[in-house]
Design a protein around this motif. Structure first.
Motif, short mmCIF file in Angstrom:
data_model
loop_
_atom_site.label_atom_id
_atom_site.label_comp_id
_atom_site.label_asym_id
_atom_site.label_seq_id
_atom_site.Cartn_x
_atom_site.Cartn_y
_atom_site.Cartn_z
N ALA A 582 0.72 -1.14 -0.09
CA ALA A 582 -0.18 0.11 -0.05
C ALA A 582 0.38 1.44 -0.04
O ALA A 582 0.14 2.40 -0.56
CB ALA A 582 -1.08 0.55 1.29
N PHE A 583 2.71 1.66 0.75
CA PHE A 583 2.99 2.37 0.43
C PHE A 583 3.63 2.90 -0.83
O PHE A 583 4.86 3.45 -0.86
CB PHE A 583 3.72 2.19 2.07
N SER A 584 3.76 1.66 -1.57
CA SER A 584 3.74 1.94 -3.21
C SER A 584 2.72 2.40 -4.31
O SER A 584 2.60 1.94 -4.42
CB SER A 584 4.86 0.89 -3.64
N HIS A 585 3.48 3.86 -4.51
CA HIS A 585 2.85 4.87 -5.36
C HIS A 585 2.64 3.99 -6.84
O HIS A 585 2.24 4.22 -8.15
CB HIS A 585 3.24 6.15 -5.81
N ASN A 586 3.24 2.72 -6.79
CA ASN A 586 3.03 1.98 -7.96
C ASN A 586 2.10 0.83 -8.22
O ASN A 586 2.00 -0.21 -8.87
CB ASN A 586 3.99 1.74 -9.14
N THR A 587 1.89 0.06 -7.19
CA THR A 587 0.46 -1.02 -7.22
C THR A 587 -0.88 -0.59 -6.95
O THR A 587 -1.01 0.81 -5.84
CB THR A 587 1.20 -1.69 -6.27
N LYS A 588 -1.57 -0.32 -7.09
CA LYS A 588 -3.60 -0.10 -6.50
C LYS A 588 -3.47 0.02 -5.41
O LYS A 588 -4.51 1.11 -4.83
CB LYS A 588 -4.05 -1.21 -7.58
N ALA A 589 -3.06 -0.91 -4.86
CA ALA A 589 -3.29 -1.33 -3.25
C ALA A 589 -2.93 0.21 -2.57
O ALA A 589 -4.15 0.55 -1.58
CB ALA A 589 -2.14 -2.07 -2.48
N GLY A 590 -2.45 0.98 -2.66
CA GLY A 590 -2.42 2.54 -1.78
C GLY A 590 -2.41 3.78 -2.57
O GLY A 590 -2.24 4.87 -2.85
N ARG A 591 -2.48 4.06 -4.16
CA ARG A 591 -2.01 5.19 -5.01
C ARG A 591 -3.41 5.64 -5.19
O ARG A 591 -4.26 5.23 -5.22
CB ARG A 591 -1.07 4.57 -6.70
N CYS A 592 -3.57 6.89 -5.46
CA CYS A 592 -4.27 7.75 -4.90
C CYS A 592 -5.09 7.28 -6.87
O CYS A 592 -4.33 6.83 -8.14
CB CYS A 592 -3.85 9.60 -6.12
N PRO A 593 -6.80 7.33 -7.03
CA PRO A 593 -7.33 6.37 -8.07
C PRO A 593 -7.29 7.22 -8.46
O PRO A 593 -7.41 6.58 -9.84
CB PRO A 593 -8.77 6.05 -6.81
N SER A 594 -7.75 8.37 -8.55
CA SER A 594 -7.38 9.55 -9.34
C SER A 594 -6.72 9.38 -10.29
O SER A 594 -6.49 9.75 -11.96
CB SER A 594 -7.70 10.92 -8.72
N CYS A 595 -5.29 10.15 -10.73
CA CYS A 595 -4.02 9.92 -11.30
C CYS A 595 -3.03 8.47 -11.07
O CYS A 595 -1.86 8.75 -12.17
CB CYS A 595 -3.18 10.96 -10.39
N GLU A 596 -3.27 7.43 -10.36
CA GLU A 596 -3.21 5.94 -10.21
C GLU A 596 -1.49 6.31 -9.67
O GLU A 596 -0.68 5.84 -10.71
CB GLU A 596 -2.88 5.53 -11.61
N GLY A 597 -1.12 7.58 -8.93
CA GLY A 597 -0.10 6.92 -8.38
C GLY A 597 0.84 8.18 -9.29
O GLY A 597 2.16 8.38 -8.72
N LEU A 598 0.83 9.17 -10.37
CA LEU A 598 1.99 10.01 -10.65
C LEU A 598 1.83 11.07 -10.58
O LEU A 598 3.30 12.35 -10.58
CB LEU A 598 1.19 10.26 -12.10
N GLY A 599 1.06 11.84 -9.48
CA GLY A 599 0.64 12.81 -8.91
C GLY A 599 -0.22 14.11 -10.20
O GLY A 599 0.75 14.90 -9.00
N PHE A 600 -0.13 13.80 -10.99
CA PHE A 600 -0.46 14.61 -12.18
C PHE A 600 -1.47 14.55 -13.02
O PHE A 600 -1.61 13.71 -13.56
CB PHE A 600 0.58 15.51 -12.37
N GLU A 601 -2.16 14.81 -12.82
CA GLU A 601 -2.69 14.29 -14.23
C GLU A 601 -2.66 15.05 -16.07
O GLU A 601 -2.15 16.55 -15.86
CB GLU A 601 -3.84 15.04 -13.36
N ARG A 602 -2.62 14.55 -16.52
CA ARG A 602 -2.19 15.13 -18.55
C ARG A 602 -3.34 14.97 -18.62
O ARG A 602 -4.11 14.56 -19.00
CB ARG A 602 -1.77 14.13 -19.26
#
Length: 691
Positions: A582-602
């Motif tokens: 959950a503490f990896s921004h590259n897995t579905k378990a804990g990443r932000c569902p909106s940006c999927e762990g990228l931290g930004f919207e393109r």
């Protein structure tokens, strides 16, 4: 009018703020050699390539029709307030040439097309066939060898290269293409199915490879028709848990074996993953010349084109005097001679025109681009060069200086990012950025004539070199221009391999010794001895460590793996049911569902570069709210990743494994980077030091 460029208005930049640039103004003279220097991370690349080159390219793209811009792509505006006097700018960097097996020194330099024309007009085919230009091109169906399709080599999968550790079993990783979960890539079956196949032949996946009979090994490598099995990497049970697909029973058939699948993959695409298990030899049909019979046997003054292409550039001048005796040769000879002499001055005289571009070093590739640029004779451009002396022996720098002065004499403005003090002193104008790196750099420190010591004093040599203990001995290396070369690498010491450009340094170390120690295909040699049991070998080059924003120094070094485990052990994490994933921004378990762990919207814009803005849900922190609520020493995982390396030393002071990682990064001069900084923003030098 003289093309000196001195009559042109200066290049004026206002408010340069790309990356860490501090918003300074800068005026640069046109038609001059301008050197740009400073510490790593001070903003040199940001100024030259991300500001000047990018803005010039954007303006050029904007001058084309909407249809042309649609096909050429999108390019965003550089971050600066304004620019005046900006010329057309081209970038000549170490990574700006085509690198594929069909690209050679001859094709990149423009010499091969000229020699093809010379042979098409004057050569005679012993078989009596009329000759055309296409007969001498291995990239044309008429000229390419039918057997190797113009590649010049025949590939075969070597079973010895598939075996990593014979003492281990298949489950434990005896075979090189084995994943951590035990699955063998290219087997097309799960480990459980592989065990069923093995048991049908009297062994199992837990039997050490060295204990298997030859027939049993053949089952794994070449397949069996003793029983039908279900194909697929994942079992039906695991696929039933997937989202968005309908799981169906797996197709059944006979197990095909690793080598037939590898050979089939190789026939479709010679990709690096497959080539790890392949040995290549010269094509038996064309002898490695790549050409069909008419093109490889046609004679001009007693010479064939393949024989000329195999000769070093420095030796071709004499051949031209013999070949260029007719009117066509007389017309082509001046251009051929000029290109050859230019390559020799740039320290490229050792290269053969037949040599693949994939084998060139970064410095050789960049100097080849410089030679090609001069051949075009274009003037009043701005030419941006990234460390043109990279990998160049000091003895060859005089030739580089002459070539750059030739470029400048055509009226071009040279923007040279350089770390060599001798080359900086040859410049007309010196721009220094600093004083440090990252947020401590990006400021304009000097703009004007180069001082006597533009890069400071040279550090003193080491007082007592390490003696080491024992040595690895490589004998009889013969790759490329190596002639029975021997190398001794002392264990526990620093060994430096040096020599002029083309002496064979990369061929000896990276293309012969390194693959030999790793058990992979490489240059031929006679003997390798003195290798300690269990020796671990790592290659640290300047290639990128990641090509997407998801890659960071923390992910590459393994720091994030340790950090995730620390967070998962916290009471708040356990109470929330959050595991380490959950503490990896590259897995579905804990990443932000909106940006999927990228931290930004393109946001895609028609005919313009995509715009990136911080994610509105996580505000750029990459994680879901439940994950951000868990804190280690008062900081969430996103806040820890936002720490600069130097600041992270204090944060991890009581955690030796994590402290050791950030201390190493800090000692290598990367204290200004943040732990979660995107790897796509790192320079070549920064990427190499992270490795």
């Amino acid at each position: 009018m003289s093309p000196t460029g001195s009559d042109l208005p200066p290049l004026r930049l206002r408010g340069c703020r790309e990356h860490n640039l501090a918003g300074f103004d800068l005026e640069l003279p046109r038609g001059r050699w301008i050197a740009i220097g400073g510490p790593s991370g001070s903003g040199k690349t940001s100024l030259v390539f991300d500001t000047i080159v990018r803005e010039s390219q954007r303006r050029f793209l904007g001058s084309l029709s909407a249809r042309a811009r649609h096909f050429l792509g999108k390019l965003g505006r550089a971050d600066l307030e304004g620019v005046e006097g900006l010329p057309v700018t081209i970038a000549v960097g170490a990574g700006t040439i085509t690198r594929n097996p069909r690209s050679t020194v001859g094709t990149l330099s423009g010499l091969s097309p000229l020699l093809r024309l010379l042979f098409a007009r004057g050569a005679e085919d012993p078989g009596g066939e009329p000759l055309t230009l296409s007969h001498f091109s291995f990239n044309h169906p008429l000229g390419a060898c039918a057997a190797c399709k113009g590649l010049g080599v025949e590939d075969f999968v070597d079973p010895a290269l598939l075996v990593a550790e014979p003492a281990k079993s298949i489950r434990a990783g005896a075979l090189r293409p084995t994943l951590p979960n035990g699955y063998t890539v290219y087997s097309q079956v799960t480990l459980e199915v592989m065990d069923t196949i093995c048991r049908a032949h009297g062994f199992d996946v837990d039997t050490p490879w060295r204990d298997l009979s030859e027939d049993q090994r053949q089952v794994i490598l070449f397949g069996t028709r003793a029983l039908k099995v279900p194909f697929g990497k994942h079992s039906l049970e695991s696929r039933l848990k997937w989202e968005g697909i309908t799981a169906r029973p797996r197709e059944e058939g006979y197990y095909r074996g690793l080598i037939p699948v590898l050979q089939e993959t190789l026939a479709r695409n010679r990709n690096p993953n497959v080539l790890r298990y392949v040995r290549s030899v010269a094509c038996s049909a064309c002898g490695g010349s790549r050409l069909e019979r008419p093109g490889r046997e046609a004679l001009l003054a007693g010479r064939t084109l393949p024989a000329l292409l195999e000769r070093p550039v420095a030796d071709l001048g004499h051949d031209l005097a013999v070949l260029a005796s007719d009117p066509v040769g007389a017309a082509l000879r001046p251009e051929l001679t000029a290109r050859l002499e230019r390559m020799v001055r740039l320290g490229l005289g050792h290269l053969a025109l037949a040599r693949e571009s994939t084998t060139l070093s970064g410095g050789e590739a960049q100097r080849l681009r410089i030679a090609s640029q001069l051949a075009g004779g274009l003037s009043r451009l701005a030419v941006a060069l990234d460390e043109p002396t990279l990998g160049l022996h000091p003895g060859s720098q005089a030739g580089m200086k002459l070539v750059l002065e030739e470029l400048r004499a055509l009226g071009n403005t040279l923007l040279v990012v350089e770390h060599d003090p001798d080359m900086v002193r040859n410049a007309d104008h010196w721009v220094a950025l600093g004083p440090g790196a990252g947020s401590e750099g990006g400021r304009l420190l000097h703009a004007g004539r180069p001082p006597a010591s533009p890069l400071g004093e040279v550090p003193p040599p080491r007082a007592a070199p390490r003696s080491g203990g024992g040595a690895i001995q490589l004998r009889g290396a013969t790759l490329h221009n190596l002639r029975e070369a021997d190398l001794e690498v002392r264990l526990g010491a620093l060994t430096v391999v040096l020599g002029p450009s083309g002496a064979g340094k990369s061929s000896l170390v990276f293309q012969t010794l390194l693959p030999a120690l790793q058990g992979e295909p490489g240059g031929p040699y006679r003997e390798l001895s003195g290798v300690p049991p269990g020796l671990r070998v790592r290659a640290l080059d300047a290639s990128p460590i990641g090509r997407t924003p998801r890659s960071t120094p923390a992910t590459y070094t393994g720091l994030l793996d340790l950090l995730r485990k620390r967070f998962a052990k916290l009471p708040a994490a356990k109470e929330a049911g959050l595991g380490a994933s959950a503490f990896s921004h590259n897995t579905k378990a804990g990443r932000c569902p909106s940006c999927e762990g990228l931290g930004f919207e393109r946001i895609g814009l028609h005919l313009l570069e995509d715009v990136e803005r911080p994610c509105g849900a996580c505000e750029g922190q990459r994680y879901a709210p439940a994950v951000l609520a868990v804190e280690l020493q008062g900081k969430s995982v996103a806040e820890v990743l936002a720490l600069r390396v130097h600041d992270a030393l204090a944060f991890f002071a009581e955690d030796p494994p994590l402290y050791a990682l950030v201390e190493a990064l800090d000692q290598l001069g990367l204290g200004y980077l943040t732990l979660g900084q995107s790897s796509t923003t790192l320079s070549r030098g920064e990427a190499q030091r992270v490795k």
